[in-house]
Design an enzyme around this catalytic site. Structure first.
Site, PDB file in Angstrom:
ATOM      1  N   LYS A 110     -84.530  26.129   2.930  1.00 37.57           N
ATOM      2  CA  LYS A 110     -85.464  25.060   2.265  1.00 37.57           C
ATOM      3  C   LYS A 110     -86.298  25.376   1.086  1.00 37.57           C
ATOM      4  O   LYS A 110     -86.704  24.434   0.425  1.00 37.57           O
ATOM      5  CB  LYS A 110     -86.389  24.731   3.632  1.00 37.57           C
ATOM      6  CG  LYS A 110     -85.800  24.340   4.910  1.00 37.57           C
ATOM      7  CD  LYS A 110     -86.572  23.869   5.933  1.00 37.57           C
ATOM      8  CE  LYS A 110     -85.872  23.260   7.102  1.00 37.57           C
ATOM      9  NZ  LYS A 110     -86.882  22.903   8.286  1.00 37.57           N
ATOM     10  N   LYS A 191     -73.823  20.441  10.404  1.00 36.88           N
ATOM     11  CA  LYS A 191     -74.627  19.987  11.862  1.00 36.88           C
ATOM     12  C   LYS A 191     -74.947  18.440  11.572  1.00 36.88           C
ATOM     13  O   LYS A 191     -75.802  18.102  10.404  1.00 36.88           O
ATOM     14  CB  LYS A 191     -75.717  20.720  12.105  1.00 36.88           C
ATOM     15  CG  LYS A 191     -76.536  20.652  13.487  1.00 36.88           C
ATOM     16  CD  LYS A 191     -77.420  21.693  13.855  1.00 36.88           C
ATOM     17  CE  LYS A 191     -78.038  21.336  15.329  1.00 36.88           C
ATOM     18  NZ  LYS A 191     -78.961  22.333  15.470  1.00 36.88           N
ATOM     19  N   LYS A 194     -80.212  13.767  10.072  1.00 35.85           N
ATOM     20  CA  LYS A 194     -81.018  12.674   9.540  1.00 35.85           C
ATOM     21  C   LYS A 194     -80.869  12.746   7.950  1.00 35.85           C
ATOM     22  O   LYS A 194     -80.711  11.711   7.538  1.00 35.85           O
ATOM     23  CB  LYS A 194     -82.428  12.769  10.055  1.00 35.85           C
ATOM     24  CG  LYS A 194     -82.447  12.106  11.571  1.00 35.85           C
ATOM     25  CD  LYS A 194     -83.873  11.836  12.100  1.00 35.85           C
ATOM     26  CE  LYS A 194     -84.612  13.132  11.944  1.00 35.85           C
ATOM     27  NZ  LYS A 194     -84.368  14.125  13.241  1.00 35.85           N
TER      28      LYS A 194
END
Length: 322
Positions: A110, A191, A194
């Site tokens: 991230k 995976k 969204k």
């Protein structure tokens, strides 16, 4: 056994969330002392819209309830409404080595996507540890992506216990071997998420038309054989996995049941998912905002009392006034 788990409020719940987490919650609440939380403080580490966050929290609770989490059996609450979460995170940060935080895989991934990395992203696992340890949780349902964080929680608990005396149990992970990794419909080696676009996931509250369209357009592999092979046939394997979990049939049974090619199988899968999710849509529509707020207030009271009891013990051991 004390059980804790939580999901961020942003975004809609999808099949991966349900099959990998919430389905476990529903089973666990039958026999264990469960606390299920909307972890809104964690959501602050990424870009979000402050005006939309309150409604997102309500919607996520509605999704919990519609999917089968029972407020008569489980404590449902919002993380930020119990201030002890943030307080304990600070106290635990004093026994957490920075090196442990910097090696977290999610932090590395991230932080590469952010121009300016906020300290909250680095300290995310400490807050997660506080969420879990605040209620002396013994079992935590997690997906594979959170197992490293849970292992750090165990390390933090151990360090605190060694320094201040036995206080926290070292929580165990509860995973479902098959359902823990539902993959993207468009990128089946990733995976389900969204962040990969609306066509990559099925929301629990998609319309029947949307569900059918997404599943029929899901990426598959060369050939027509309905065979489970994650390496060679990741696309069809993902769809078989979803069918298996919703139908409670073994993968081998699903393979034997369908031999007419991908389109026939996709059509059957779409019909099954539509059928299984219809009660969720109906229940969500029946819930009022007042009902949800009442459930959250009851949950807050219960969680707050437990949290205060734990913080009293922690502060006494750390030599802090309470």
């Amino acid at each position: 056994m004390k059980v804790f788990s939580g999901i961020q409020p942003t975004g809609s719940l999808h099949l991966g969330n349900y099959l990998g987490a919430i389905k476990q919650w529903i089973e666990l609440q039958e026999e264990h002392d469960c606390l299920f939380c909307i972890v809104d403080l964690h959501a602050l580490t990424s870009d979000y819209n402050p005006e939309e966050l309150p409604e997102s929290i309500v919607n996520k609770v509605a999704a919990y309830l519609a999917a089968g989490v029972n407020p008569q059996q489980s404590t449902i609450f919002v993380q930020s409404q119990v201030k002890e979460h943030a307080e304990l995170a600070w106290l635990l940060s004093t026994v957490t080595p920075v090196g442990e935080l910097e090696r977290m895989t999610q932090y590395k991934k991230k932080s590469k996507k952010q121009k300016s990395v906020n300290a909250g992203l680095l300290n995310y696992p400490v807050l997660m540890a506080a969420d879990i340890l605040l209620y002396k949780s013994e079992l935590v349902p997690v997906g594979e992506d959170q197992q490293q964080h849970l292992e750090l929680t165990r390390t933090i608990a151990r360090k605190f216990n060694n320094k201040f005396g036995n206080t926290f149990p070292e929580p165990e992970a509860k995973t479902t071997e098959q359902g823990a990794r539902i993959m993207s419909l468009q990128e089946p080696t990733n995976k389900m998420s969204k962040s990969d676009g609306e066509e990559s996931y099925v929301s629990l509250f998609d319309s029947p038309e949307e569900i059918k369209e997404k599943i029929m357009s899901a990426q598959t592999d060369s050939g027509r054989e309905i065979k489970y092979d994650e390496k060679e046939k990741p696309g069809i394997s993902n769809l078989i996995n979803i069918y298996s979990l919703f139908s409670d049939k073994e993968v081998s049974q699903v393979e034997q049941e369908f031999n007419g090619g991908y389109q026939e199988f996709k059509k059957a899968l779409a019909e099954l998912v539509i059928q299984e999710l219809e009660p969720f849509r109906q229940k969500k529509d029946e819930l009022s905002k007042n009902q949800i707020n009442e459930i959250l207030e009851e949950g807050r009271k219960e969680a707050e009392q437990r949290a205060q009891d734990t913080m009293k013990e922690i502060k006494e051991k750390m030599g802090l006034p309470y």
